[in-house]
Design a protein around this motif. Sequence first.
Motif, short mmCIF file in Angstrom:
data_model
loop_
_atom_site.label_atom_id
_atom_site.label_comp_id
_atom_site.label_asym_id
_atom_site.label_seq_id
_atom_site.Cartn_x
_atom_site.Cartn_y
_atom_site.Cartn_z
N UNK A 215 -11.75 -8.82 -2.19
CA UNK A 215 -12.46 -7.46 -1.75
C UNK A 215 -11.65 -6.66 -0.99
N UNK A 216 -11.04 -7.41 0.45
CA UNK A 216 -10.65 -6.40 1.24
C UNK A 216 -9.23 -5.93 0.71
N UNK A 217 -8.61 -6.68 0.17
CA UNK A 217 -7.08 -6.11 -0.74
C UNK A 217 -7.42 -5.00 -1.66
N UNK A 218 -8.70 -5.07 -2.11
CA UNK A 218 -8.82 -3.83 -3.12
C UNK A 218 -8.84 -2.46 -2.65
N UNK A 219 -9.02 -2.52 -1.08
CA UNK A 219 -8.96 -1.26 -0.15
C UNK A 219 -7.74 -1.30 0.69
N UNK A 220 -7.24 -2.34 1.08
CA UNK A 220 -6.02 -2.45 1.80
C UNK A 220 -5.18 -3.32 1.29
N UNK A 221 -4.22 -3.35 0.38
CA UNK A 221 -3.46 -4.12 -0.31
C UNK A 221 -2.30 -4.96 0.72
N UNK A 222 -2.14 -4.27 1.82
CA UNK A 222 -1.33 -4.67 2.89
C UNK A 222 -1.79 -5.57 4.00
N UNK A 223 -3.30 -5.95 3.62
CA UNK A 223 -4.09 -6.51 4.73
C UNK A 223 -3.42 -7.85 5.08
N UNK A 224 -3.70 -8.08 6.38
CA UNK A 224 -3.18 -9.79 6.72
C UNK A 224 -4.57 -10.30 6.89
#
Length: 517
Positions: A215-224
């Motif tokens: 879910x997070x990567x759908x909005x922020x692909x480069x999330x750590x």
Amino acid sequence: MGKSLKIRLACALALALAAGAAWLYFTHETIPAGPALDASRDRVATSLALDAAFTRLGTLRPRSVAEIGDSDFTIGCETLDRGYANFEAYKSYLPPLGIKKLRIQGGWARCEKEKGVFDFAWLDKIVDWSVAHKLEPMICCVFGNPLYADEKAKGLFARIPTEGEAYAAWRRWIDTLAKHYAKRVRYYETWNEPNNVPGNTPEVIATNNIETAEIIRAHRPDAVISGMVLGRRDEYEAILGAYAASGKHKLIDNVSVHLYDLSPEFGVTWLDWAIERANALTPGIKVRQGEAGAVSEMIPRFGFAKWPFTEISQAKWDMRRMLVDHSRGVDSTVFQISDMHYDGVEGTFNNAKGLLRANEAREIIQIKRAYYAVQNVVSVFDRTLQHVATNEMAYVCQDETVWFDEYRTKAKRPVLAFWQWQTRETQLTPKGTLRREKAYPLPSDSCLTRTFYFEGKAPFVDPVWVDLLSGRVYKVPESCQIVHSCGVSFVNIPVYDSPCLLADRASLNIDFAKPQH
């Protein structure tokens, strides 16, 4: 303009000014300024006394976030979601500490108090202030929400929702959170200490972690994204296996485990194993020490409950934890910046793990010695200082009771870190013979040193001895450095149960100001 209209406008203006004044009062003026940071040469009082041959030169100069490029340390800013600490009260102490990354608990229950209605105003203030001051917030996606379960759902005892309305609401919450902070926050952490709650099985935890990451990567692909976030270690390998079985383990950047060992050094065997298993089962996933910190006084619950820590032993333990983690190349989180006064489902007590002492009103009333000690560690051990593998070390210590690590600066100059981590006790057996036993004690209040020696391949240019607890720097006498045909021997070097350094004077930032009288 008619007289009645003027009166109405005057009243409206008065109300607006009153409202503005009230807003200022409740958000700022109710929080007294905390004590000022001490920048003096003797800011940390200890009983340390060295041989007169060691001449005091000065004190390590702290470096703020603006002066440190990057490091492997995180500072805890937890429990704000439940109001156990006050960000406004302690935020000014964060940039001078020198740690760039902040661990913050997102607080589903505080953000969604009415079903389907989200209010991030409280969290926005924290995130926006942090970003404006070059700090990197890491949001932990916690906890449950009593709108969809029982009252305990908003605290440490909440179970991960896996079905029905609560599960759908949880997914909506993560999606809303990630969308709201997509341009401001890159670092995230999954559900905190899930394996401390019955029903949160390894499979449930792994599924929650992977879905959170998706879910997070759908909005922020480069999330750590940090997964696991375990309070205990017993499910560690099982969760790694569940990650691998899903085929989606690459969604997780690193796994976090909270390491509250009584002796940080004694737990390093497990940490080495954890790194090996992560590499074997989920290649690419790193390991983090996601939460650990000693207390400055005895507490009734949670980590280090009922152990007789003091302000000095807290500072020693926190530094040793940081440096043990750093020697293994893992990010190390100090828990936390401020004391936390619990008054919720977790109980009512003061959790004195803060580097800053807070009163029941969550105001900062004292800067503990641990704050300055952590500041000293951070000022030296940034990412420009490289750890040297055991088989490549130029210096060797044969005393197994001393923790000994070698680092090198950009200029390839050595920095040696060491401290007493074991005690040896000689006891008589029932038959009257001698038996030597190892003990792994808590750090003490004592600053009494003993001496040890180690061997090296080349002498230092201008060696100094540093006490990281106080930051004091001393010139090493020539008599302690004996050059011979096989290299160099350092003899009569002070050591005690708090981290010390031996380095060239030019490798450190030292304040040479004279003591104030």
